[in-house]
Design a protein around this motif. Structure first.
Motif, PDB file in Angstrom:
ATOM      1  N   PHE A 123       1.138   6.655  -6.829  1.00 29.05           N
ATOM      2  CA  PHE A 123       0.124   7.692  -7.101  1.00 29.05           C
ATOM      3  C   PHE A 123       0.725   9.083  -6.941  1.00 29.05           C
ATOM      4  O   PHE A 123       0.502   9.977  -7.746  1.00 29.05           O
ATOM      5  CB  PHE A 123      -1.073   7.538  -6.150  1.00 29.05           C
ATOM      6  CG  PHE A 123      -2.106   6.577  -6.656  1.00 29.05           C
ATOM      7  CD1 PHE A 123      -2.787   6.833  -7.854  1.00 29.05           C
ATOM      8  CD2 PHE A 123      -2.416   5.422  -5.947  1.00 29.05           C
ATOM      9  CE1 PHE A 123      -3.744   5.945  -8.322  1.00 29.05           C
ATOM     10  CE2 PHE A 123      -3.370   4.542  -6.417  1.00 29.05           C
ATOM     11  CZ  PHE A 123      -4.031   4.792  -7.606  1.00 29.05           C
ATOM     12  N   LEU A 124       1.497   9.198  -5.857  1.00 29.99           N
ATOM     13  CA  LEU A 124       2.105  10.493  -5.552  1.00 29.99           C
ATOM     14  C   LEU A 124       3.002  10.943  -6.709  1.00 29.99           C
ATOM     15  O   LEU A 124       2.983  12.103  -7.136  1.00 29.99           O
ATOM     16  CB  LEU A 124       2.908  10.399  -4.258  1.00 29.99           C
ATOM     17  CG  LEU A 124       3.426  11.709  -3.682  1.00 29.99           C
ATOM     18  CD1 LEU A 124       2.281  12.600  -3.268  1.00 29.99           C
ATOM     19  CD2 LEU A 124       4.337  11.453  -2.502  1.00 29.99           C
ATOM     20  N   ALA A 179       0.796   4.045  -2.839  1.00 32.25           N
ATOM     21  CA  ALA A 179       0.604   5.471  -2.539  1.00 32.25           C
ATOM     22  C   ALA A 179       1.730   6.304  -3.150  1.00 32.25           C
ATOM     23  O   ALA A 179       1.509   7.362  -3.734  1.00 32.25           O
ATOM     24  CB  ALA A 179       0.567   5.675  -1.030  1.00 32.25           C
ATOM     25  N   GLU A 218       0.830  -1.215   0.000  1.00 29.38           N
ATOM     26  CA  GLU A 218       0.000   0.000   0.000  1.00 29.38           C
ATOM     27  C   GLU A 218       0.858   1.257   0.000  1.00 29.38           C
ATOM     28  O   GLU A 218       0.548   2.248  -0.647  1.00 29.38           O
ATOM     29  CB  GLU A 218      -0.931  -0.012   1.216  1.00 29.38           C
ATOM     30  CG  GLU A 218      -2.022  -1.052   1.093  1.00 29.38           C
ATOM     31  CD  GLU A 218      -2.648  -1.398   2.431  1.00 29.38           C
ATOM     32  OE1 GLU A 218      -3.642  -2.129   2.408  1.00 29.38           O
ATOM     33  OE2 GLU A 218      -2.136  -0.963   3.485  1.00 29.38           O
ATOM     34  N   LEU A 219       1.947   1.156   0.723  1.00 26.83           N
ATOM     35  CA  LEU A 219       2.873   2.289   0.771  1.00 26.83           C
ATOM     36  C   LEU A 219       3.440   2.572  -0.621  1.00 26.83           C
ATOM     37  O   LEU A 219       3.516   3.726  -1.066  1.00 26.83           O
ATOM     38  CB  LEU A 219       4.009   1.947   1.739  1.00 26.83           C
ATOM     39  CG  LEU A 219       4.774   3.096   2.354  1.00 26.83           C
ATOM     40  CD1 LEU A 219       3.847   3.927   3.212  1.00 26.83           C
ATOM     41  CD2 LEU A 219       5.922   2.556   3.188  1.00 26.83           C
TER      42      LEU A 219
END
Lengths: 176, 146
Positions: A28-29, A25, A21-22
């Motif tokens: 996405f970032l 993220a 998940e990290l």
């Protein structure tokens, strides 16, 4: 299943994010940063015109104006082609000053250091070259190049001017 | 199941705050550095204005007369325009006598005309700012022609 878990992250049964998940993220970032990069690029001030570039454009302008004035004085006048030559006198004297800079400030052989020290050193880094071409429709093209070195690279500024001038008879016959 | 260090809410909040911060900073940068003539160094900008003004006058002039640090451009139809370099300033006096300072901060300067090329004059300036670049260029009187 994993995706479902991510979007249900707000539930009390889910205490933290996993490495996956990290990474997701972070992914996405980084995607979101692309438009921001363009925004940063857009907000960056434009490259400033350097003093060297500006001076080169002033010197090229001097040559073009000299050509224009010569043409106004004498409609038969045509500027000649010259190789890359200095704009001021070099103490060594191994290279002649460009004919377009030879009589500035009343000095017949070019500006020297004694005449105007500050102007001399300002003009010394620049060299001038003039290319000319006969074009169709009775036009004559003059291109003035002023070159200099900046940040270890050779750069040049050019200005061009079209002059009305009939093609010489010899060239007409050769072309016909 | 392997558990992580942060909750997804924290990550999303962190992402949101980061994006918001970067966006606000970018907008601030964009407004603060809006491309304009202010970005051009003052001296170059002043030189550019000077070139434009003299060029506009020279285009419609036909005769050049020079005496010391004074240059006069004459136009049969519109009268004469006089440039003068004195007291660290360059002034322009138009045909009705209005005087305008067109360049300030000159340490030395002058005009130059040419025997062989009658319709040409040069202007050179050394700014009083010792680190500033000198100015040298020429102008042709065009008698209204391009």
């Amino acid at each position: 299943m994993r995706l479902k878990n991510i979007f249900l992250a707000g539930s009390p049964s889910r205490p933290g994010a996993t490495l996956l998940e990290l990474l997701l993220a972070a992914c996405f970032l980084s995607i979101f940063l692309v438009p921001l990069f363009y925004l940063f690029k857009l907000s960056k001030p434009p490259d400033r015109k350097s003093e060297m570039e500006f001076m080169a454009s002033l010197l090229a302008r001097h040559v073009i104006e000299k050509v224009v004035a010569g043409k106004v004085d004498d409609p038969d006048y045509l500027p000649s082609m010259t190789p890359e030559e200095p704009t001021v006198v070099f103490p060594e004297g191994y290279q002649a000053v460009s004919q377009y800079f030879r009589n500035i400030l009343g000095k017949d052989n070019g500006l020297d250091e004694e005449t105007n020290q500050k102007l001399y050193w300002a003009l010394k880094p620049f060299k001038c070259q003039v290319d000319t071409y006969y074009l169709e429709d009775n036009m004559y093209k003059v291109i003035v190049y002023v070159s200099y070195e900046e940040d270890g690279r050779k750069k040049r500024v050019f200005l061009e001017r079209l002059l009305d001038h009939p093609l010489p008879q010899v060239m007409k016959e050769a072309g016909g | 199941m392997k558990k992580g260090f942060f909750s997804i809410e924290s990550l999303l909040i962190f992402m949101f705050v980061t994006m918001l911060g970067i966006t606000v900073y970018s907008v601030y940068q964009f407004i603060g550095t809006n491309p304009s003539s202010e970005d051009i160094p003052d001296l170059i900008s002043a030189y550019q204005n000077l070139v434009e003004k003299i060029n506009a006058d020279a285009r419609f002039s036909g005769e050049i007369a020079m005496q010391d640090n004074t240059l006069t451009l004459s136009n049969a139809g519109k009268g004469a325009i006089t440039y003068n370099i004195t007291g660290g300033n360059m002034t322009r006096t138009d045909s009705v006598g209005d005087i305008q300072i067109i360049f300030k901060g000159i340490q030395m300067g002058g005009f130059s005309i040419y025997e062989k090329t009658k319709g040409l004059f040069s202007l050179w300036l050394i700014p009083s700012d010792t680190l500033g670049m000198p100015f040298f260029t020429s102008f042709a009187v065009r008698k209204g022609k391009r």
